[in-house]
Scaffold this active site. Structure first.
Site, PDB file in Angstrom:
ATOM      1  N   LYS A  81       0.825  -1.207   0.000  1.00  0.00           N
ATOM      2  CA  LYS A  81       0.000   0.000   0.000  1.00  0.00           C
ATOM      3  C   LYS A  81       0.864   1.264   0.000  1.00  0.00           C
ATOM      4  CE  LYS A  81      -2.296  -1.304   3.697  1.00  0.00           C
ATOM      5  NZ  LYS A  81      -1.733  -2.681   3.859  1.00  0.00           N
ATOM      6  N   THR A  82       1.894   1.292   0.830  1.00  0.00           N
ATOM      7  CA  THR A  82       2.783   2.457   0.851  1.00  0.00           C
ATOM      8  C   THR A  82       3.517   2.603  -0.478  1.00  0.00           C
ATOM      9  OG1 THR A  82       3.092   2.213   3.243  1.00  0.00           O
ATOM     10  CG2 THR A  82       4.697   3.558   2.058  1.00  0.00           C
ATOM     11  N   ASP A 126      -1.504   6.767   6.307  1.00  0.00           N
ATOM     12  CA  ASP A 126      -1.478   5.349   6.670  1.00  0.00           C
ATOM     13  C   ASP A 126      -2.350   5.122   7.906  1.00  0.00           C
ATOM     14  OD1 ASP A 126      -0.788   2.709   6.469  1.00  0.00           O
ATOM     15  OD2 ASP A 126       1.212   2.936   7.312  1.00  0.00           O
ATOM     16  N   THR A 175      -5.776  -1.390   7.150  1.00  0.00           N
ATOM     17  CA  THR A 175      -5.855  -2.848   7.260  1.00  0.00           C
ATOM     18  C   THR A 175      -7.235  -3.276   7.730  1.00  0.00           C
ATOM     19  OG1 THR A 175      -4.984  -2.714   9.531  1.00  0.00           O
ATOM     20  CG2 THR A 175      -3.397  -3.080   7.749  1.00  0.00           C
ATOM     21  N   ARG A 234       6.637  -8.280   1.743  1.00  0.00           N
ATOM     22  CA  ARG A 234       7.528  -7.815   2.814  1.00  0.00           C
ATOM     23  C   ARG A 234       8.199  -8.989   3.510  1.00  0.00           C
ATOM     24  NH1 ARG A 234       4.613  -3.972   6.602  1.00  0.00           N
ATOM     25  NH2 ARG A 234       5.248  -2.440   5.032  1.00  0.00           N
TER      26      ARG A 234
END
Length: 361
Positions: A81-82, A126, A175, A234
């Site tokens: 997302k980032t 975020d 999330t 990640r």
């Protein structure tokens, strides 16, 4: 959980960050991710549907010479997302400002950020679901009318001064999309849900990262790491770095299937991506309670962890993998859990009257 109660969520994030297969990012992860992040949609691996839809949104905005619509990205941590927010800014040739919901606890905090934005700038927010309610209500007007009302003074003499804002693009990441109030969700022009990655997509991520890190890795080595990465880029990149360390110390630096398997065995990540905590939960459920059902608090005590850690850190992946089920009577192990740990399930699950268990074991 109350919308402004962040203590337990912060603790759970810390617990997750300490795990090799945790999806949260610590300082080391953030530094490495900055170097490995793709810079354009063409370089971005996976999320084909979201990528295609977002590409249309951005190209249309550029053709009109306008700022892009506000974008909401939802999904589990570590899915990109980032990265996508930075790509949006890059594709629109605009600067980006990054902040988070927990950092905005007062409407004045948000007003200060919004009033300093440049025209066309991308504001990445975020964990937008953790923003305070007063700031959230101010954001409604800012997103829709590019205007905020700044309150000057107190009591009967207070005055609302309208402050015009330059057009900007808000990219919100969450999330827990269900915690966003409908008025806020409705103000986003585009909503994209990030899915977990397939192993083949993660292999492409690993090969790309290995190239950037100047590592030698073969196809089978990448597949071995991808299969243990829990569908999350990640985690794949983090496992790749740990395998790199093992390969540099124990062998010649080249990563093969055998090297990757041996390295991840040292770090206690098994072939399905389960780590020590995951296996501890399953072993307690199977060996101490016969596969369940058992209450969450009892299971947490048996594992020696906090209730929230078991529920929010370990259980989601176990449920997604079909190894554990949440039932009204408690947690129950599935036949796949018995098979994964190499145990034989009892012929009848423990229960009143000797009735067959949930899965007929």
């Amino acid at each position: 959980m109350n919308w402004d109660d962040t203590s337990s969520e912060t603790q759970m994030s810390a617990d997750a960050a300490e795990r090799l297969v945790g999806a949260s990012a610590d300082g080391e992860d953030q530094a490495v991710e900055a170097a490995l992040r793709p810079k354009s949609l063409d370089e971005f691996v996976g999320q084909e549907r979201v990528r295609e839809q977002l590409d249309l949104v951005l190209k249309a905005a550029r053709a009109r010479g306008a700022t892009a619509d506000h974008v909401l990205l939802s999904g589990a941590p570590g899915l990109g997302k980032t990265t996508l927010s930075m790509i949006i800014a890059s594709e629109m040739n605009a600067p980006i400002r990054i902040t988070s919901g927990p950092a905005i606890q007062h409407a004045g905090d948000l007003a200060a950020i919004l009033s300093s934005l440049q025209e066309g700038e991308v504001l990445f927010l975020d964990e937008i679901h953790r923003m305070s309610r007063p700031a959230e209500e101010m954001l409604y007007m800012a997103m829709e009318d590019f205007r905020v009302d700044v309150i000057v003074g107190k009591g009967p003499g207070a005055t609302a001064i309208p402050l015009e804002l330059p057009p900007f693009t808000l990219v919100g990441a969450t999330t827990r999309a269900g915690l966003l109030p409908p008025p806020l969700r409705d103000r986003f022009g585009f909503t994209g849900h990030m899915e977990f990655y397939e192993s083949t997509e993660l292999e492409r991520v690993i090969h790309r990262s290995a190239q950037l890190l100047d590592l030698e890795i073969d196809t089978e080595g990448a597949a071995e790491i991808a299969g243990r990465s829990r569908g999350t880029p990640r985690i794949a990149n983090r496992l790749l770095r740990r395998v790199r360390d093992y390969a540099q110390v124990k062998v010649d630096g080249n990563i093969t299937r055998e090297v990757a398997s041996a390295a991840l065995q040292v770090y206690e990540v098994d072939e399905r991506g389960l780590d020590r905590l995951d296996r501890a939960v399953l072993q307690a459920l199977l060996k101490l309670f016969g596969g369940g059902p058992v209450g969450l608090s009892t299971l947490a005590v048996a594992v020696g962890e906090e209730r929230e850690t078991v529920e929010e850190v370990a259980e989601p992946f176990l449920v997604r993998e079909g190894l554990l089920a949440r039932t009204p009577r408690g947690r129950v192990a599935t036949p796949a859990a018995w098979a994964h740990l190499g145990l034989v399930p009892p012929r009848q699950a423990a229960g009143s009257g000797g009735q067959p268990g949930l899965f007929g074991a």
